[in-house]
Design an enzyme around this catalytic site. Sequence first.
Site, mmCIF file in Angstrom:
data_model
loop_
_atom_site.group_PDB
_atom_site.id
_atom_site.type_symbol
_atom_site.label_atom_id
_atom_site.label_comp_id
_atom_site.label_asym_id
_atom_site.label_seq_id
_atom_site.Cartn_x
_atom_site.Cartn_y
_atom_site.Cartn_z
ATOM 1 N N GLU A 1 0.829 -1.201 0.000
ATOM 2 C CA GLU A 1 0.000 0.000 0.000
ATOM 3 C C GLU A 1 0.869 1.258 0.000
ATOM 4 O O GLU A 1 1.931 1.304 0.616
ATOM 5 C CB GLU A 1 -0.927 0.009 1.219
ATOM 6 C CG GLU A 1 -1.990 -1.072 1.143
ATOM 7 C CD GLU A 1 -3.039 -0.984 2.243
ATOM 8 O OE1 GLU A 1 -4.197 -1.366 1.977
ATOM 9 O OE2 GLU A 1 -2.710 -0.527 3.358
ATOM 10 N N CYS B 1 3.578 8.611 1.124
ATOM 11 C CA CYS B 1 4.076 7.642 2.089
ATOM 12 C C CYS B 1 4.308 6.324 1.368
ATOM 13 O O CYS B 1 3.346 5.698 0.899
ATOM 14 C CB CYS B 1 3.064 7.484 3.228
ATOM 15 S SG CYS B 1 3.542 6.297 4.492
ATOM 16 N N CYS C 1 6.090 -6.835 7.254
ATOM 17 C CA CYS C 1 7.050 -6.210 8.168
ATOM 18 C C CYS C 1 7.650 -7.270 9.078
ATOM 19 O O CYS C 1 6.960 -8.203 9.505
ATOM 20 C CB CYS C 1 6.356 -5.134 9.010
ATOM 21 S SG CYS C 1 7.504 -4.131 9.993
ATOM 22 N N CYS D 1 5.416 -4.329 16.230
ATOM 23 C CA CYS D 1 4.999 -3.237 17.112
ATOM 24 C C CYS D 1 3.519 -3.423 17.449
ATOM 25 O O CYS D 1 2.677 -3.546 16.550
ATOM 26 C CB CYS D 1 5.234 -1.892 16.437
ATOM 27 S SG CYS D 1 6.987 -1.599 16.040
ATOM 28 N N CYS E 1 0.648 -1.217 15.896
ATOM 29 C CA CYS E 1 0.669 -1.001 14.448
ATOM 30 C C CYS E 1 0.032 -2.172 13.717
ATOM 31 O O CYS E 1 0.404 -3.334 13.928
ATOM 32 C CB CYS E 1 2.121 -0.827 13.984
ATOM 33 S SG CYS E 1 2.315 -0.567 12.207
ATOM 34 N N GLY F 1 6.739 -1.871 6.368
ATOM 35 C CA GLY F 1 8.111 -2.338 6.467
ATOM 36 C C GLY F 1 9.020 -1.448 7.288
ATOM 37 O O GLY F 1 8.703 -0.300 7.603
ATOM 38 N N CYS G 1 -1.638 6.759 9.963
ATOM 39 C CA CYS G 1 -0.426 6.199 10.548
ATOM 40 C C CYS G 1 -0.754 4.951 11.365
ATOM 41 O O CYS G 1 -1.625 4.965 12.230
ATOM 42 C CB CYS G 1 0.240 7.245 11.434
ATOM 43 S SG CYS G 1 1.785 6.706 12.191
#
Length: 409
Positions: free
Chosen positions: A129, A142, A149, A153, A156, A213, A387
């Site tokens: 994306e 972005c 990834c 986290c 996220c 990532g 985000c």
Amino acid sequence: MTTLDLTRGNPNAAPVGAASAPAVAPAVEKPSLLGLTRGRLMTALADAGVPERQLKMRATQLNHWLHNRGAADFSAMTNVSKDLRAVLAETYTLARPEIVTEQISIDGTRKWLLRMPSTGRHDRGAEIETVYIPEEGRGTLCVSSQVGCTLTCSFCHTGTQTMVRNLTAAEIVAQVVVARDRLGDWSGAAPEGAVVPDDGGRFVTNIVFMGMGEPLYNLDGVRDAIEVISDGEGLGLGRRRITVSTSGVVPEMRRLGEETGSQLAISLHAVRDDLRDVLVPINKKYPIAQLMEACRSYPGASNARRITFEYVMLKGINDSPAEARELVRLLKGVPAKINLIPFNPWPGSPYECSDWETIERFSEIVFRAGYASPVRTPRGRDISAACGQLKSDTKRLRAKERLALEAAE
């Protein structure tokens, strides 16, 4: 929210009421020249039989057409000989990634789900994306650096997706090219069907490596992509307009500064190791003290080139006045600014966003200590483009497609 599905029927035809996308080839047998550094363009030209004495000149021409003019066909390259264009067309392609869907937020943010060319019989291509955020006088893209990834986290959504592979430098650059195609953001005429903003300023002016990532786990690819993106005769975005965000891969930070000259952002989110170990597990390997030392020695960091510290506001987790004061103490001696990020929820998340009064109180403490502490306005929440929300439907889509392909065979 508007969603355009650009894959049904003819993959090069847009749905009713939507602009058509540039020609794409989801399964490309010939390698693409799109996104290559000048050095790699010279290698490609040499492989195509171009004499050594002409390589530098021809690579400059190709770079201009590909990355400054946005050429999608060799026939557009009018200052390249017909014979060479024919040779290149036989050997290479200029295909873009396939736009699977384009989602448009009520605030103008655009999110593209992109499918890279196929790499095998049962691989319809990795999906990632990319998000475009329009602002007054600027537009930020972005970009993703990996498919999935490696990090986990806990706040996220991308971290819940399995790591597939690194993106190549060309695949990173291709995200910028697709955005410029869709926005008509080239030095020449806009591509047919481009969705050109009408306010004169909403074009790609800044790049942030804050998509899917961890960029520093793909530093070679990120470095080469930045070389292409910042080439003054190509995409032409200055290195000070390129920001690379890391969760804290300490051993690679100096190399990032030395080899790219990019701006640095740190995904911090906590001021204590015990909490950061949970929120950003890489902290167990590179704790806060090591991370801050790497920030203090980051090449080029100064008051004119401050390091951005990203801090997501989690209700009752990391948002107390005491933690704001500890953040100020932690940043002592670092040319810094702090982006406070209201938490953007996603399905199954264990966290809530801090209330607005708490965020303002936190911001005020940091600001009074002399640090810029803007609260980042959430953008694209309604299309999961904010985000921490990026997570492609790669796993689900590819599973469905694989089953269909196997059934057909």
